[in-house]
Structures are given as C-alpha cells and as structure tokens.
Design an enzyme around this catalytic site. Structure first.
Site, PDB file in Angstrom:
ATOM      1  N   GLU A 129     -14.943  -0.782  13.734  1.00  0.00           N
ATOM      2  CA  GLU A 129     -16.134  -1.624  13.588  1.00  0.00           C
ATOM      3  C   GLU A 129     -15.943  -2.610  12.448  1.00  0.00           C
ATOM      4  OE1 GLU A 129     -18.872  -2.610  14.683  1.00  0.00           O
ATOM      5  OE2 GLU A 129     -20.239  -1.039  15.314  1.00  0.00           O
ATOM      6  N   ASP A 130     -16.627  -3.746  12.533  1.00  0.00           N
ATOM      7  CA  ASP A 130     -16.617  -4.686  11.413  1.00  0.00           C
ATOM      8  C   ASP A 130     -17.561  -4.220  10.322  1.00  0.00           C
ATOM      9  OD1 ASP A 130     -18.933  -5.234  12.915  1.00  0.00           O
ATOM     10  OD2 ASP A 130     -18.690  -7.405  12.824  1.00  0.00           O
ATOM     11  N   ASP A 177     -24.344  -1.086   9.753  1.00  0.00           N
ATOM     12  CA  ASP A 177     -25.567  -1.486   9.064  1.00  0.00           C
ATOM     13  C   ASP A 177     -26.629  -0.416   9.342  1.00  0.00           C
ATOM     14  OD1 ASP A 177     -27.636  -2.943   7.894  1.00  0.00           O
ATOM     15  OD2 ASP A 177     -27.263  -4.756   9.020  1.00  0.00           O
ATOM     16  N   THR A 178     -27.495  -0.635  10.301  1.00  0.00           N
ATOM     17  CA  THR A 178     -28.530   0.348  10.625  1.00  0.00           C
ATOM     18  C   THR A 178     -27.951   1.603  11.253  1.00  0.00           C
ATOM     19  OG1 THR A 178     -28.928  -0.539  12.840  1.00  0.00           O
ATOM     20  CG2 THR A 178     -30.250  -1.472  11.020  1.00  0.00           C
ATOM     21  N   GLY A 179     -26.800   1.454  11.930  1.00  0.00           N
ATOM     22  CA  GLY A 179     -26.178   2.570  12.630  1.00  0.00           C
ATOM     23  C   GLY A 179     -26.516   2.625  14.104  1.00  0.00           C
ATOM     24  N   LEU A 213     -23.454   1.572  16.326  1.00  0.00           N
ATOM     25  CA  LEU A 213     -22.417   2.594  16.218  1.00  0.00           C
ATOM     26  C   LEU A 213     -22.797   3.846  17.007  1.00  0.00           C
ATOM     27  CD1 LEU A 213     -19.736   3.486  15.015  1.00  0.00           C
ATOM     28  CD2 LEU A 213     -21.000   4.258  13.001  1.00  0.00           C
ATOM     29  N   LYS A 273     -22.805  -0.357   5.087  1.00  0.00           N
ATOM     30  CA  LYS A 273     -24.041  -0.628   4.337  1.00  0.00           C
ATOM     31  C   LYS A 273     -24.957   0.596   4.431  1.00  0.00           C
ATOM     32  CE  LYS A 273     -24.782  -5.623   4.611  1.00  0.00           C
ATOM     33  NZ  LYS A 273     -25.712  -6.658   5.124  1.00  0.00           N
TER      34      LYS A 273
END
Length: 187
Positions: free
Chosen positions: A102-103, A106-108, A111, A134
């Site tokens: 992944e790049d 963030d929130t997940g 993913l 993050k």
C-alpha cells in the site's frame, strides 16, 4: 505548472525513501526466505506503483507480482469509507502468502476491504507493507490473515501528502519525495 512550488514542505527526501525501501525489502526477504510456494506481492493501484516497483526489485526472493485496484477517494481528500474493488488479481492467491503493498494506510477502510477480498480468495496469509502509516486517523482495526505481518515505511503525521506515487486528483504522483501539498491546491 510549477510542480515543486505547490509543496509546502518535504517530509521525506528521495534519499530517505530509498534507504527505507531497502530496509523494508531486507526485512521481507528474511521473513519470507523459507516460504513455499513463493509469495505474491500485490500492489494497490495506483498509489503504490512506485513503492511496489522499488520494493520488489530489492526483495531477494522469487515472487509473483500483481495489482488490485480499490477506490475510496475519487478526486476528493476524504475516504468515502466504502471502498470497492474495481480491478481484480490475475494471479491465483489460493494457498499463497500475500504481501499487500500500500502507499498509505489512513482510516484503514480500504486496507480492510482488500484484506477481506484476499481472504475470500483463500490466501494462506496476508501481510501488509505500507509506505506511509497514519495511525492517528485509523477508524477500523486492521486484521491480518494467518501469519501475516505489518511492515511500515514511515509513520506519517496528519498532513495531506503527495509524491512517490501518491496524488491529489491524479496529480503529483511523479514527485520523487513525499511532500505536504499547500492547502490552496486541494481546498
């Protein structure tokens, strides 16, 4: 367009990125050395394409490479929290160890959606290698599959970042560093 003038500041330089990618590849090479059949590196398009290319060239193991596309941002800066898989794998991952590249996490939500998708394809394990993480913005708990591991390039502060494959409205992916985009360019 004066590309670099749109950047407020550089968080990680090209040299720092290269060093960290080399370290991540060494970790993955050591962790997957005894795995059979060879693992599959799955890049989440489009943001991870540069990171994936640099990473797999430094992994000293045989491995398959494929892409999946999950969409959650569109042209905005906020995840819609309901990502969809719009491009599926060509490689069969059933019974294989997958390294999901992944790049940024963030929130997940994205993913978790991609991990769920790989689990439904019966991957024996799913590890995650994210360039940026993050954790302060995480909304969901990420559950890896099997003996999966979590690899992180850098922990990213809560800024809107671009470069090294990451974009705003499909721009800035070609920056060789990670930079904070000036607000007037995305608000």
């Amino acid at each position: 367009m004066a590309l670099h003038s749109h950047i407020e500041r550089v968080l990680w330089s090209e040299e720092q990125i290269s060093c960290r990618v080399t370290n991540l590849a060494a970790q993955i090479s050591a962790d997957f050395r005894a795995v059979s059949p060879p693992p599959v590196a799955v890049g989440v398009a489009t943001g991870a394409f540069l990171f994936l290319a640099d990473l797999v060239r430094r992994i000293e193991l045989p491995l398959a490479v494929d892409f999946v596309r999950a969409e959650s941002y569109g042209a905005g800066i906020q995840s819609n929290c309901a990502p969809t898989i719009s491009l599926d794998l060509k490689v069969d991952v059933k019974g294989r160890h997958v390294i999901l590249v992944e790049d940024i996490v963030d929130t997940g939500h994205t993913l978790c959606r991609v991990i769920e998708h790989l689990k439904s394809k019966e991957a024996s394990s799913v590890s995650v290698c994210t360039f940026l993480d993050k954790p302060a913005r995480r909304k969901v708990n990420v559950q890896l599959v099997g003996e999966g591991k979590f690899y992180r390039g850098f922990e990213c502060p809560d800024y809107f970042v671009v470069g090294y494959g990451m974009d705003f409205a499909e721009l800035y992916r070609n920056l060789p560093y990670i930079g904070v985009l000036k607000p007037e360019h995305y608000q």
